[in-house]
Motif scaffolding. Structure first.
Motif, short mmCIF file in Angstrom:
data_model
loop_
_atom_site.label_atom_id
_atom_site.label_comp_id
_atom_site.label_asym_id
_atom_site.label_seq_id
_atom_site.Cartn_x
_atom_site.Cartn_y
_atom_site.Cartn_z
N ALA A 7 -5.69 9.88 10.73
CA ALA A 7 -6.83 9.01 10.44
C ALA A 7 -6.51 8.15 9.23
N THR A 66 -8.86 5.85 6.55
CA THR A 66 -10.21 5.47 6.17
C THR A 66 -10.16 4.69 4.85
N SER A 91 -13.70 2.62 8.22
CA SER A 91 -12.39 2.76 8.84
C SER A 91 -11.57 1.50 8.54
#
Length: 166
Positions: free
Chosen positions: A137, A139, A161
């Motif tokens: 991920a 972010t 994001s």
């Protein structure tokens, strides 16, 4: 008359010294304070990523002001320390027991501003699974921070994001 002149001159010297002495902040002192403030705000980012990597909820919560808010997307806002703690413990994938992520930050994407006892902090988080070396991920965080009780704390955190550039 001569005595009056010297007394008046002495009073003026004392007044000037008082006006330009310890009561006034020099440009050098202001620059040093700004540098110290920027460093302390930068430590929030470092401690945030360390707390996330280690799943250390106490370290994470030490970064937040009592009345802080955390906003994740359009549907989730946690207000106050209890709700923010619950978010990290129950809704954050990074804090999930089965997650094996390292929370990394590209230093060149850090931005800090300071204006007196208030400031801002911007950073990215790259979550890398340490078992597979895969980025899981990416972010971004935009934070308002304030000096409260002599410490810089998060007062408002808006997470979002971002895309990794190839």
């Amino acid at each position: 008359m001569r005595r009056f002149f010297w007394c008046a001159l002495a009073v003026m010297v004392v007044c000037l010294a008082a006006c330009t002495g310890s009561g006034a902040t020099t440009e050098t002192e202001q620059a040093l304070q700004s540098t110290a403030d920027r460093w302390e705000i930068d430590q929030i980012e470092k401690n945030f990523h360390e707390a996330t990597t280690n799943k250390d909820i106490d370290q994470m919560m030490s970064l937040w002001a009592p009345n802080a808010t955390l906003t994740i997307g359009p549907d989730l806002t946690a207000a106050g320390l209890d709700e923010i703690r619950q978010f990290w413990l129950t809704k954050s994938v990074a804090f999930a027991p089965e997650t094996t992520w390292i929370s990394d930050h590209p230093a060149y994407k850090l931005a800090v501003t300071v204006n007196g006892d208030r400031g801002t902090l911007h950073f990215e988080c790259h979550f890398v699974d340490y078992e597979t070396d895969v980025v899981k991920a990416v972010t971004v965080g935009d934070l308002d921070v304030s000096r409260i009780g002599g410490r810089w704390l998060i007062t408002n955190f808006i997470a979002g994001s971002t895309e990794l550039a190839p």
